[in-house]
Write a protein that holds these residues in place. Structure first.
Motif, PDB file in Angstrom:
ATOM      1  N   CYS A 203       0.843  -1.207   0.000  1.00 37.88           N
ATOM      2  CA  CYS A 203       0.000   0.000   0.000  1.00 37.88           C
ATOM      3  C   CYS A 203       0.872   1.248   0.000  1.00 37.88           C
ATOM      4  N   PRO A 204       1.236   1.758  -1.163  1.00 40.58           N
ATOM      5  CA  PRO A 204       1.994   3.021  -1.212  1.00 40.58           C
ATOM      6  C   PRO A 204       1.164   4.188  -0.680  1.00 40.58           C
ATOM      7  N   ALA A 205       1.864   5.201  -0.190  1.00 41.09           N
ATOM      8  CA  ALA A 205       1.251   6.439   0.293  1.00 41.09           C
ATOM      9  C   ALA A 205       0.319   6.216   1.480  1.00 41.09           C
ATOM     10  N   MET A 206       0.590   5.186   2.257  1.00 39.34           N
ATOM     11  CA  MET A 206      -0.212   4.927   3.458  1.00 39.34           C
ATOM     12  C   MET A 206       0.632   4.800   4.725  1.00 39.34           C
ATOM     13  N   ALA A 207       1.911   5.095   4.642  1.00 37.94           N
ATOM     14  CA  ALA A 207       2.809   4.834   5.768  1.00 37.94           C
ATOM     15  C   ALA A 207       2.388   5.556   7.034  1.00 37.94           C
ATOM     16  N   ASN A 208       1.821   6.739   6.915  1.00 34.88           N
ATOM     17  CA  ASN A 208       1.482   7.539   8.090  1.00 34.88           C
ATOM     18  C   ASN A 208      -0.016   7.614   8.354  1.00 34.88           C
ATOM     19  N   GLN A 209      -0.761   6.688   7.801  1.00 33.97           N
ATOM     20  CA  GLN A 209      -2.213   6.715   7.955  1.00 33.97           C
ATOM     21  C   GLN A 209      -2.622   5.915   9.187  1.00 33.97           C
ATOM     22  N   ALA A 210      -3.033   6.633  10.229  1.00 31.20           N
ATOM     23  CA  ALA A 210      -3.416   5.984  11.478  1.00 31.20           C
ATOM     24  C   ALA A 210      -4.626   5.069  11.292  1.00 31.20           C
ATOM     25  N   GLN A 211      -5.571   5.470  10.429  1.00 34.75           N
ATOM     26  CA  GLN A 211      -6.750   4.645  10.210  1.00 34.75           C
ATOM     27  C   GLN A 211      -6.375   3.306   9.594  1.00 34.75           C
ATOM     28  N   ALA A 212      -5.448   3.317   8.642  1.00 36.70           N
ATOM     29  CA  ALA A 212      -4.994   2.062   8.039  1.00 36.70           C
ATOM     30  C   ALA A 212      -4.370   1.154   9.099  1.00 36.70           C
ATOM     31  N   LYS A 213      -3.574   1.736   9.984  1.00 32.68           N
ATOM     32  CA  LYS A 213      -2.953   0.947  11.051  1.00 32.68           C
ATOM     33  C   LYS A 213      -3.999   0.373  11.989  1.00 32.68           C
ATOM     34  N   ARG A 214      -5.054   1.133  12.275  1.00 33.41           N
ATOM     35  CA  ARG A 214      -6.121   0.616  13.134  1.00 33.41           C
ATOM     36  C   ARG A 214      -6.840  -0.548  12.469  1.00 33.41           C
ATOM     37  N   TRP A 215      -7.149  -0.394  11.198  1.00 32.91           N
ATOM     38  CA  TRP A 215      -7.811  -1.498  10.491  1.00 32.91           C
ATOM     39  C   TRP A 215      -6.939  -2.749  10.502  1.00 32.91           C
ATOM     40  N   ILE A 216      -5.661  -2.578  10.261  1.00 26.38           N
ATOM     41  CA  ILE A 216      -4.748  -3.724  10.245  1.00 26.38           C
ATOM     42  C   ILE A 216      -4.751  -4.424  11.599  1.00 26.38           C
ATOM     43  N   GLY A 217      -4.708  -3.627  12.684  1.00 28.99           N
ATOM     44  CA  GLY A 217      -4.734  -4.221  14.007  1.00 28.99           C
ATOM     45  C   GLY A 217      -6.045  -4.927  14.309  1.00 28.99           C
ATOM     46  N   GLN A 218      -7.157  -4.305  13.938  1.00 31.21           N
ATOM     47  CA  GLN A 218      -8.467  -4.899  14.204  1.00 31.21           C
ATOM     48  C   GLN A 218      -8.669  -6.197  13.434  1.00 31.21           C
ATOM     49  N   LEU A 219      -8.119  -6.262  12.228  1.00 27.09           N
ATOM     50  CA  LEU A 219      -8.314  -7.431  11.366  1.00 27.09           C
ATOM     51  C   LEU A 219      -7.216  -8.476  11.539  1.00 27.09           C
ATOM     52  N   GLY A 220      -6.168  -8.139  12.272  1.00 27.48           N
ATOM     53  CA  GLY A 220      -5.089  -9.092  12.510  1.00 27.48           C
ATOM     54  C   GLY A 220      -4.313  -9.469  11.263  1.00 27.48           C
TER      55      GLY A 220
END
Length: 345
Positions: A203-220
């Motif tokens: 996922c380019p251009a997403m390194a600093n996206q907190a929402q993306a990190k939250r989704w990743i954590g929630q979905l494992g």
């Protein structure tokens, strides 16, 4: 008049700020038009250009039209100018119509936007041009083949080196924008992994996206998703070359540059089912069209593409021809230059 480069704009709060920025842009942005138009008018009086090219409607085209310039005005249309911004508020609709009424010529990147421009008041008698908005695809960079890891540096190089040859790769090149359904994309990942457990997602251009990190954590799914910074054209090409599938779950679009670049590299497109996209993609032939808001449908299409090597090969061959015929940088820029000369005073 050119909008700020997306590659140079830092995140100002991530996905949660997208709606607020859109609200401010649509309701408060028009208030700045008279002030901006006066500045543009004074600058153009000093420069005396042969042609003024506003690179999108909100707000470059709107401001240029309000400035009542003496030079011919060419306006380019971005993929969401008509479908997202113009109908957002009555004021934005009015300003869009005024910009089109003042335009001496129009550049769009899809036939859909040309028809919408006519509906919004652009004269059918004025010059118009349909060409990819980014200037086309540079074949010396975006082409089929294995990625040249020696030409890379930074985090992408490490990511690509760490992917086993047997693994499949899916890229989402769209970053965070108000019209990109990244919620759909991330919700689709566990469904894809059930069928293709050895799949990596870049996922380019997403390194600093907190929402993306939250989704990743929630979905494992942290072990298989790589959030990267903005990539250079060479890095994007290498990623498209390594990936089997590119995903673009958008609700508004014209002709995305990343779609054309992926097609040039032989990367199979799974994209939102939009009229503009159908000008390039025939469902089931050189890509798959999906409902951008349906994670199950997106996962089903990605799984189909990953499982069907013949479909991917067929699409790669057709897409390489399409890009060569309609979207190479040299041909596009030659047409653009000829159009400039036609309308410049």
């Amino acid at each position: 008049l050119h909008p700020a480069s997306a590659t140079g704009r830092p995140s100002i709060g991530g996905a949660r700020m997208i709606g607020l920025r859109a609200f401010l842009r649509h309701w408060l942005g028009p208030l700045t038009v008279p002030w901006a138009a006066e500045r543009v008018r004074k600058a153009m009086q000093a420069v005396q250009p042969d042609l003024v090219h506003a690179m999108r409607i909100p707000f470059e085209g709107i401001v240029a039209a309000a400035a009542c310039l003496s030079a011919p005005l060419l306006i380019s249309v971005w993929g969401n100018d008509f479908t997202l911004h113009a109908p957002s508020t009555p004021w934005m609709g009015l300003l869009t119509r005024r910009a089109l009424a003042h335009a001496d010529a129009l550049h769009v990147d899809c036939q859909r936007d040309l028809h919408l421009a006519y509906d919004l008041g652009f004269s059918r008698e004025r010059p118009r041009l349909v060409l990819p908005g980014g200037g086309g695809v540079r074949p010396e960079i975006f082409h089929p083949g294995a990625p040249d890891l020696a030409a890379l540096d930074g985090p992408l190089k490490a990511v690509l080196r760490g992917i086993s040859p047997e693994a499949k790769v899916v890229i989402n090149p769209r970053g965070f924008r108000g019209y990109v359904r990244n919620d759909t994309f991330f919700q689709a990942i566990p469904r894809i992994l059930k069928v293709h457990p050895r799949t990596i997602f870049i996922c380019p251009a997403m390194a600093n996206q907190a929402q993306a990190k939250r989704w990743i954590g929630q979905l494992g799914i942290g072990a298989v998703v790589h959030l990267l910074p903005m990539l250079s054209p060479i890095e994007m090409a290498a990623t498209f070359q390594r990936a089997q599938v590119t995903v673009s779950p958008t609700e508004h679009d014209g002709t995305p540059n990343t779609l054309l670049e992926a097609m040039a590299c032989g990367c199979f497109p799974v994209v939102g089912d939009l009229e503009s996209i159908r000008e390039w993609i025939e469902d089931g032939v050189n890509g798959l069209l999906v409902d951008a808001g349906d994670p199950e449908a997106l996962a089903r299409s990605v799984n189909r593409a990953l499982a069907d090597a013949d479909l991917r090969a067929q699409a790669a061959e057709r897409n390489e021809r399409l890009i060569a015929e309609k979207a190479t940088y040299t041909n596009v820029m030659n047409e653009a230059e000829a159009f400039y000369r036609k309308i410049a005073r």
